[in-house]
Design an enzyme around this catalytic site. Structure first.
Site, short mmCIF file in Angstrom:
data_model
loop_
_atom_site.label_atom_id
_atom_site.label_comp_id
_atom_site.label_asym_id
_atom_site.label_seq_id
_atom_site.Cartn_x
_atom_site.Cartn_y
_atom_site.Cartn_z
N GLU A 1 -24.24 -25.82 -32.16
CA GLU A 1 -24.11 -26.28 -33.54
C GLU A 1 -24.18 -27.81 -33.69
O GLU A 1 -23.27 -28.43 -34.26
CB GLU A 1 -22.83 -25.72 -34.16
CG GLU A 1 -22.87 -24.19 -34.24
CD GLU A 1 -21.68 -23.58 -34.95
OE1 GLU A 1 -20.73 -24.31 -35.29
OE2 GLU A 1 -21.68 -22.35 -35.15
N GLU B 1 -24.43 -16.46 -32.12
CA GLU B 1 -23.12 -16.16 -32.69
C GLU B 1 -23.34 -15.49 -34.04
O GLU B 1 -24.15 -15.95 -34.84
CB GLU B 1 -22.30 -17.43 -32.94
CG GLU B 1 -21.72 -18.11 -31.74
CD GLU B 1 -20.89 -19.34 -32.15
OE1 GLU B 1 -20.86 -20.28 -31.35
OE2 GLU B 1 -20.30 -19.35 -33.25
#
Length: 503
Positions: free
Chosen positions: A161, A280
């Site tokens: 991220e 994810e």
């Protein structure tokens, strides 16, 4: 009631990658026994192929070290003791790592910014050559220990991220691209067979990041092997005490967002049809949302599992268990953790969403937003139906499936496994017990017993070539079913009818 007539010869596109990958917290947690107990439960019942998590290079794994020699020079050494212990266990349980390169070892970091309770450093390396040496040394060690032909099958993802400033200092896109380029070629230098991808972004400014990443790879002529991103489906949290409460977003909005990534990647001719991996996904993106422990979560995730394969090569649920410390050690066994398994080894309802989809074998013959049906090579139908309590859906869902089974007069067994708020709801039992923070063995046993599906079975003699199967799903219900033709094998003199009449 919704009636559905199944056509045996139908073939419906459905890519079921439910078991390809599962998420975990930071890698160092794997040294705890409860962590491994939960992972073994998940593997025994479901069985995933890969595992992906944070913290490979975090300081609790103790891989990277610097020291000063007798000449005052800074030297680097690597310690793979804990890495070996973790990898040995993963492989013993049938799991290949989906390697995430991160976070930054403290002594290699250029800054002090950290994330999470366990303080993962999220700054670039102070020296990119030293970072590359770390990557190469780690992969080379793994290849020496487990064999090159095995380890090169483990996918490698660069960072986590970076489009969020908490996970990558200032969310500096160009600095991340630099990290990716250095890391990509470092991995390929070890062995060109490794597959390397990124940018592992979440949903913030995601279209810009994906397009910019693909443009960067084109301009730098980097032959990236796959693209990664994350997928969560809740609104902003309302924080109360230890918990964050969030509303589910419209699932169609999430699917459209995933499709936008697919469209962007495909718009680059040299990258068209490239694999996209969701490394994810879950409903909520915080580890303290009670939604994760509910039947609503299970039914909602079942719908997700029915469609995520349309655009993605894999989709990794975040996470398998509740030994997890992003916001600290949880106070109670049911605390809204990400896991499929609550602490104490208690399967949550969403555990069964994955188990049921794992059992969907054969060719897909029907799929809509309520149910999916497959037919295997032995003529057995398998199906999953779901009914999340979200806007636009009725409180109860009644389905009547007409399934072709062959000749009149044949006997059929219909088996159903039911997970809903009345039949499989350990959260409800825990609440009734007074919400104890420390479970006794008796309480654990009770909760485990309450956490398994309710099973029904019915034997039907068909009067026509089709058999009709009724599915009644209560609010937030989830049902797995099988329909198969049987050959009765009653023992001489045995009469089930007399037995149940009490004669």
């Amino acid at each position: 009631m919704k009636e559905i007539s199944i056509v045996r010869e139908n073939r419906v596109a459905f890519k079921n990658h439910v078991d390809d990958c599962i998420g975990t917290g930071r890698m160092g947690l794997a040294l705890q026994s409860e962590y491994m107990d939960q992972l073994k439960l998940v593997q025994d019942e479901i069985g995933f192929s890969h595992i992906r998590g944070h913290g490979l290079f975090a300081d609790d794994m103790a891989i990277y070290h610097e020291y000063e020699n007798e000449n005052g020079e800074t030297c680097v050494e690597y310690n793979f003791t804990y890495l070996d212990l973790v990898m040995d266990k993963y492989l013993e349980l049938g799991l290949k790592p989906f390697i995430e390169l991160g976070f930054m070892p403290y002594k290699l970091a250029s800054g002090t910014q950290t994330v999470f309770y366990w303080k993962g450093n999220t700054t670039p390396p102070k020296d990119y050559d030293m970072w590359c040496d770390l990557v190469k040394a780690t992969l080379s060690h793994l290849m020496d220990r487990y064999g090159a032909d095995e380890v090169v099958t483990w996918p490698v993802e660069v960072w986590n991220e970076p489009n969020l400033p908490g996970f990558w200092e200032k969310a500096d896109m160009q600095e991340y691209f630099k990290l990716f380029k250095y890391s990509f070629y470092a991995v390929k230098e070890v062995d060109a067979r490794f597959r390397v991808g990124g940018p592992a972004i979440c949903g913030v400014d995601d279209e810009n990041w994906i397009r910019s990443f693909m443009t960067f790879c084109r301009e730098e002529k980097i032959p990236v092997d796959f693209v990664t991103r994350h997928h969560y489906t809740t609104e902003l949290p309302d924080d109360v005490g230890h918990y964050g409460y969030q509303q589910l977003s419209n699932p169609e909005d999430g699917f459209k967002n995933l499709q936008s990534t697919r469209d962007i990647v495909d718009s680059f001719e040299e990258f068209a049809d490239m694999e996209i991996h969701i490394t994810e996904f879950n409903t909520s993106y915080i580890p303290n949302n009670p939604l994760h422990d509910t039947n609503l979560n299970a039914a909602f995730i079942a719908h997700q599992l029915s469609r995520l394969g349309d655009m993605n090569e894999s989709y990794s649920y975040w996470t398998f268990g509740d030994i997890f410390e992003e916001r600290g050690v949880p106070f109670t066994p049911f605390h809204g953790g990400f896991g499929l398994v609550a602490n104490g080894g208690i399967p949550k309802p969403t555990f069964w969403s994955f188990k049921f989809f794992k059992d969907l074998i054969g060719a897909c013959v029907f799929r809509n937003d309520d149910v999916i049906v497959t037919l295997d090579d032995n003529g057995i139908y398998h199906g999953v139906a779901w009914n999340p309590a979200i806007p636009g859906r009725d409180a109860e869902l009644d389905l009547l499936l007409h399934l072709p089974m062959g000749m009149n007069g044949s006997e059929v067994c219909v088996t159903k496994k039911i997970v809903d708020e009345e039949t499989c709801n350990p959260l409800k039992i825990w609440h009734a017990l007074g919400e104890p923070s420390s479970l006794t063995e008796k309480q654990k046993d009770l909760l485990k017993s309450s956490a398994r599906p309710y099973i029904e079975a019915e034997r039907i003699v068909t009067s026509v070539e089709n058999v009709s199967v009724s599915l009644k799903l209560r609010k937030n219900g989830l049902v797995y079913f099988e329909v198969e033709q049987i050959t009765p094998q009653e023992d001489r003199g045995y009469s089930y009818e007399r037995v149940i009449r009490g004669e």
